[in-house]
Design a protein around this motif. Structure first.
Motif, PDB file in Angstrom:
ATOM      1  N   GLY A 296       0.806  -1.213   0.000  1.00  0.00           N
ATOM      2  CA  GLY A 296       0.000   0.000   0.000  1.00  0.00           C
ATOM      3  C   GLY A 296       0.837   1.260   0.000  1.00  0.00           C
ATOM      4  O   GLY A 296       2.017   1.262   0.395  1.00  0.00           O
ATOM      5  N   VAL A 297       0.219   2.350  -0.429  1.00  0.00           N
ATOM      6  CA  VAL A 297       0.883   3.653  -0.413  1.00  0.00           C
ATOM      7  C   VAL A 297       1.216   4.038   1.025  1.00  0.00           C
ATOM      8  O   VAL A 297       0.370   3.929   1.929  1.00  0.00           O
ATOM      9  CB  VAL A 297      -0.018   4.733  -1.058  1.00  0.00           C
ATOM     10  N   GLY A 298       2.450   4.465   1.242  1.00  0.00           N
ATOM     11  CA  GLY A 298       2.865   4.863   2.586  1.00  0.00           C
ATOM     12  C   GLY A 298       3.417   3.737   3.426  1.00  0.00           C
ATOM     13  O   GLY A 298       3.904   3.984   4.533  1.00  0.00           O
ATOM     14  N   SER A 299       3.345   2.502   2.924  1.00  0.00           N
ATOM     15  CA  SER A 299       3.892   1.375   3.674  1.00  0.00           C
ATOM     16  C   SER A 299       5.413   1.360   3.544  1.00  0.00           C
ATOM     17  O   SER A 299       5.977   1.999   2.662  1.00  0.00           O
ATOM     18  CB  SER A 299       3.300   0.061   3.159  1.00  0.00           C
ATOM     19  N   PRO A 300       6.105   0.596   4.416  1.00  0.00           N
ATOM     20  CA  PRO A 300       7.573   0.596   4.405  1.00  0.00           C
ATOM     21  C   PRO A 300       8.187   0.211   3.048  1.00  0.00           C
ATOM     22  O   PRO A 300       9.257   0.673   2.700  1.00  0.00           O
ATOM     23  CB  PRO A 300       7.924  -0.428   5.489  1.00  0.00           C
ATOM     24  N   GLY A 301       7.523  -0.651   2.291  1.00  0.00           N
ATOM     25  CA  GLY A 301       8.098  -1.100   1.037  1.00  0.00           C
ATOM     26  C   GLY A 301       7.673  -0.311  -0.189  1.00  0.00           C
ATOM     27  O   GLY A 301       8.142  -0.580  -1.301  1.00  0.00           O
ATOM     28  N   ALA A 302       6.813   0.688  -0.028  1.00  0.00           N
ATOM     29  CA  ALA A 302       6.261   1.410  -1.178  1.00  0.00           C
ATOM     30  C   ALA A 302       7.344   2.142  -1.966  1.00  0.00           C
ATOM     31  O   ALA A 302       7.366   2.110  -3.202  1.00  0.00           O
ATOM     32  CB  ALA A 302       5.195   2.397  -0.711  1.00  0.00           C
ATOM     33  N   ASP A 303       8.252   2.797  -1.249  1.00  0.00           N
ATOM     34  CA  ASP A 303       9.316   3.540  -1.929  1.00  0.00           C
ATOM     35  C   ASP A 303      10.255   2.595  -2.697  1.00  0.00           C
ATOM     36  O   ASP A 303      10.735   2.934  -3.779  1.00  0.00           O
ATOM     37  CB  ASP A 303      10.124   4.360  -0.926  1.00  0.00           C
ATOM     38  N   SER A 304      10.501   1.422  -2.120  1.00  0.00           N
ATOM     39  CA  SER A 304      11.369   0.459  -2.787  1.00  0.00           C
ATOM     40  C   SER A 304      10.729  -0.057  -4.076  1.00  0.00           C
ATOM     41  O   SER A 304      11.403  -0.224  -5.103  1.00  0.00           O
ATOM     42  CB  SER A 304      11.681  -0.715  -1.859  1.00  0.00           C
ATOM     43  N   VAL A 305       9.434  -0.312  -4.041  1.00  0.00           N
ATOM     44  CA  VAL A 305       8.738  -0.772  -5.245  1.00  0.00           C
ATOM     45  C   VAL A 305       8.771   0.317  -6.316  1.00  0.00           C
ATOM     46  O   VAL A 305       8.995   0.038  -7.499  1.00  0.00           O
ATOM     47  CB  VAL A 305       7.282  -1.161  -4.910  1.00  0.00           C
TER      48      VAL A 305
END
Length: 217
Positions: free
Chosen positions: A35-44
């Motif tokens: 989801g947007v804002g989750s820890p992995g969002a920027d990495s994706v």
């Protein structure tokens, strides 16, 4: 770069795009899970950007490798320079009035290489603003049986004279520039048995397109 990639390189390009497209589809699936804002969002998001960048780099690299030398003939290097400058209406670039040598080569490709170097010189010189000396092109003896077309600019200079540092895929830091001009020029020079050489003459930069003085077909 050529308008059409040869069939053998086109097959390689197609094969390279296979795993790249598969990875892109998996990223799209990850975007739905993360989801947007989750820890992995920027990495994706970063992964998607790098895959897009890789796809563009592969296509560009294949296009550069696809540059092939045509029929060889005796070439007047001054005529090659004049053709290159005329093609891009670079009337502000000075051509030294000297004894220009002849080489054996593909005049179309040699003009293309000079175009890339001259365009870089014009942009670098323009970066220093009004009143800066105009770019210049001159012939030179380069030693070891080579002659050179030397393109001089009066811009900010080079961060290095090491070709391994300067000749990089997408090496430009200018917005909107892919940074492949030096790669194209180097490819053409090597197809003629030559290369590129860089120098920092104090103000600006010099790039020499080296060619065998007695090139053989």
């Amino acid at each position: 770069m050529p308008a059409r990639v040869p069939e053998d390189l086109d097959r390689i390009l197609h094969d390279l795009r296979g795993p790249l497209n598969a990875a892109t589809m998996h990223v799209e699936l990850l975007k739905r899970v993360v989801g947007v804002g989750s820890p992995g969002a920027d990495s994706v998001k970063a992964l998607q950007y790098e895959l897009e960048r890789l796809g563009e780099m592969i296509t560009t690299a294949i296009g550069i490798v696809a540059v092939e030398r045509g029929d060889l003939t005796s070439v007047d290097l001054r005529a090659v320079v004049e053709q290159a400058l005329r093609r891009h209406e670079l009337a502000g670039v000075e051509i030294e009035d000297a004894a220009w040598p002849r080489v054996v080569g593909d005049p179309r490709l040699l003009a293309q290489a000079v175009e890339q170097l001259a365009l870089n010189a014009v942009e670098a010189t323009a970066a220093h603003g009004p009143g800066t000396a105009v770019p210049r092109v001159r012939p030179a003896r380069a030693g070891q049986g080579h002659v050179a077309i030397v393109v001089r600019d009066f811009g900010p200079g080079l961060r290095s004279t090491n070709p391994k540092v300067l000749i990089r895929l997408f090496g430009s830091t200018k917005p909107g520039h892919r940074g492949v001009g030096l790669l194209v020029a180097e490819r053409i020079a090597r197809l003629h048995g030559g290369g590129l050489r860089f120098a920092s003459p104090g103000v600006g930069a010099e790039v020499s397109l080296l060619l065998p003085a007695t090139a053989q077909p």
